[in-house]
Design an enzyme around this catalytic site. Sequence first.
Site, PDB file in Angstrom:
ATOM      1  N   ASP A  35     104.818  -5.312  58.621  1.00 49.62           N
ATOM      2  CA  ASP A  35     105.467  -4.598  59.898  1.00 49.62           C
ATOM      3  C   ASP A  35     106.731  -5.451  60.042  1.00 49.62           C
ATOM      4  O   ASP A  35     107.407  -5.671  61.715  1.00 49.62           O
ATOM      5  CB  ASP A  35     104.541  -4.305  61.063  1.00 49.62           C
ATOM      6  CG  ASP A  35     103.628  -3.211  60.856  1.00 49.62           C
ATOM      7  OD1 ASP A  35     104.282  -2.434  60.068  1.00 49.62           O
ATOM      8  OD2 ASP A  35     102.806  -2.370  61.290  1.00 49.62           O
ATOM      9  N   HIS A  79      90.529 -23.095  43.113  1.00 45.40           N
ATOM     10  CA  HIS A  79      91.737 -23.967  43.429  1.00 45.40           C
ATOM     11  C   HIS A  79      93.135 -23.199  44.432  1.00 45.40           C
ATOM     12  O   HIS A  79      93.424 -23.055  44.545  1.00 45.40           O
ATOM     13  CB  HIS A  79      91.998 -21.943  42.965  1.00 45.40           C
ATOM     14  CG  HIS A  79      92.927 -20.600  42.357  1.00 45.40           C
ATOM     15  ND1 HIS A  79      93.701 -20.130  42.783  1.00 45.40           N
ATOM     16  CD2 HIS A  79      93.684 -20.684  41.086  1.00 45.40           C
ATOM     17  CE1 HIS A  79      94.808 -19.308  42.336  1.00 45.40           C
ATOM     18  NE2 HIS A  79      94.550 -19.652  41.033  1.00 45.40           N
ATOM     19  N   HIS A  98     104.144 -15.584  40.563  1.00 43.89           N
ATOM     20  CA  HIS A  98     102.766 -16.334  40.506  1.00 43.89           C
ATOM     21  C   HIS A  98     102.883 -16.159  42.475  1.00 43.89           C
ATOM     22  O   HIS A  98     102.232 -16.495  42.837  1.00 43.89           O
ATOM     23  CB  HIS A  98     102.789 -17.775  40.543  1.00 43.89           C
ATOM     24  CG  HIS A  98     101.723 -18.341  39.627  1.00 43.89           C
ATOM     25  ND1 HIS A  98     101.435 -19.394  41.264  1.00 43.89           N
ATOM     26  CD2 HIS A  98     100.524 -17.661  39.810  1.00 43.89           C
ATOM     27  CE1 HIS A  98      99.699 -20.170  40.577  1.00 43.89           C
ATOM     28  NE2 HIS A  98      99.809 -18.779  40.101  1.00 43.89           N
ATOM     29  N   ASP A 116      99.732 -36.938  58.035  1.00 39.60           N
ATOM     30  CA  ASP A 116      99.442 -38.059  59.758  1.00 39.60           C
ATOM     31  C   ASP A 116      99.045 -36.156  60.893  1.00 39.60           C
ATOM     32  O   ASP A 116      98.956 -36.962  61.537  1.00 39.60           O
ATOM     33  CB  ASP A 116     100.702 -37.816  59.572  1.00 39.60           C
ATOM     34  CG  ASP A 116     101.583 -39.589  59.096  1.00 39.60           C
ATOM     35  OD1 ASP A 116     100.044 -39.587  58.375  1.00 39.60           O
ATOM     36  OD2 ASP A 116     102.348 -39.210  59.237  1.00 39.60           O
ATOM     37  N   LYS A 159     101.431 -15.759  45.959  1.00 41.79           N
ATOM     38  CA  LYS A 159     100.904 -14.648  46.874  1.00 41.79           C
ATOM     39  C   LYS A 159     101.205 -14.361  47.963  1.00 41.79           C
ATOM     40  O   LYS A 159     100.615 -15.802  49.390  1.00 41.79           O
ATOM     41  CB  LYS A 159      99.267 -15.053  46.437  1.00 41.79           C
ATOM     42  CG  LYS A 159      98.707 -15.636  45.249  1.00 41.79           C
ATOM     43  CD  LYS A 159      98.728 -16.762  45.100  1.00 41.79           C
ATOM     44  CE  LYS A 159      98.268 -17.341  43.832  1.00 41.79           C
ATOM     45  NZ  LYS A 159      98.080 -16.817  41.988  1.00 41.79           N
ATOM     46  N   LYS A 180      95.537 -25.275  46.822  1.00 42.23           N
ATOM     47  CA  LYS A 180      96.515 -26.131  47.176  1.00 42.23           C
ATOM     48  C   LYS A 180      96.505 -25.993  48.404  1.00 42.23           C
ATOM     49  O   LYS A 180      96.729 -25.715  49.284  1.00 42.23           O
ATOM     50  CB  LYS A 180      97.438 -25.160  46.807  1.00 42.23           C
ATOM     51  CG  LYS A 180      97.385 -24.867  45.008  1.00 42.23           C
ATOM     52  CD  LYS A 180      97.139 -23.801  45.064  1.00 42.23           C
ATOM     53  CE  LYS A 180      97.356 -23.231  43.424  1.00 42.23           C
ATOM     54  NZ  LYS A 180      95.965 -22.093  42.663  1.00 42.23           N
TER      55      LYS A 180
END
Length: 469
Positions: free
Chosen positions: A394, A211, A387, A218, A389, A213
Amino acid sequence: MLLALSVIATQIATIIRVLLRPHRDPASRISWVAVVLAVPVVGVIGYLLMGETSIGRRRAARVRLALEALPPPVSDPAPDVPPRYEQLFHAGRSISGYPPVGGNTARLAEDSNAAIVGLVADIDAATDHVHVLFYIWLDDGNGLRVVEALRRAARRGVACRAMVDDIGSRALVRSPHWAAMEGDGVRLARALRVGFPLLRPLQGRIDLRDHRKIVVIDNRITWCGSQNCADPEFRVKPRFAPWVDTMMRLEGPIALQNQHLFASDWMSWGGDDISALLRDACEGSGEGFAAQVIASGPTERNSAMPEIFQTLIYAARRELVVTTPYYVPNGPLQAALCAAGHRGVATTLVVPARNDNWAVAAASRSYYADLLAAGVRLLEYPLGLLHAKTLTLDGEVTLIGSANMDRRSFDLNYENNILLQDPATTAAVRARQEAYIAASREVTREEVAAWPAWRRLWNNTVAVVSPLL
């Protein structure tokens, strides 16, 4: 009679396996035992197909060999992390082995389309290599923009490697664009190949997925967040669109940690050996902040991701804001959020008003009453599927990445996240969270208390079954 005895013996053997299986929470054990007793044949078959989180011995061995072949990424001296936050990075390091590194800078993309524009610009400016990994990569507008950027880079001599999850990106893999990338010199890999679907369950659970991404360019630029390589209209589920994501572009030594994570996946699933790239140092900015990659998955430490969420939640002293599309927590995570509200932390949870997963939507709402009773501010975002996350605490610490607050992210998926400590970057994420909050509708205790009995029964029933999934 013989058939009945065989069924009973199979039930007993399966129940013993359920009870002896390591790293399973009690709620899940009880649920599976109940199902095996109530519907013997279906329950036993269901457990064998969906009850264990094994990717198979051969795959697990390949992952282990890939990790053993990789040198640890070169790290700068330990950054200056305030003592009150050192424990957070200790917890992260105990999972993936990556220490916090300093000298990093970051920029939050304005929206999903802006993230793709920035990513394509970085690919076009690459001089040595481009590494890309997406769970879902569609052959739509944004997906093809990245495809074309990789093809351009490969044609001018940049080493390009692209990897996708075999189920999440099956449409792209079957399209002519996949072959076109390979024709231009882009090296390709598919994580967790399914093969023949009827035989795959015999070799490991079929729905364990990559899952993650990850983009690394470089050895000095990396992208991290919730966004798949697709248009926000997300044509595979258009009635829930737009998908509302948060992506962050980071520059500095943190890129080398994401490189290590990419390399472990790449070399596990059939890619060439790229371990030499991890011996290059990436100089950070003297004014940059501390950051750390936190990776989790079926072959990592059990319950790693919920442990990180809980650690961060318990560390909050003034404010805690969480956005997640899928909130189906385990008991300790729900207790941690409620405890934050009870001890006076200004705690906010933002979830989508309409979810693309009906079971998650129902199970999530079964937790509303207890959250609201604890003083947690609960909001539902109505302008598409939220979507993103993100977690901020603080005003100084941010967690951003691919992991949701549900069992799939906790136990079944390979996930990647970045933990960072920086007031300025956290302020940018906090402003984005505030934009989501401003557009959302607040859920009240009175509203939830007025839900009819059938709705509460449905939500609670789905939540009870959720440990099986």
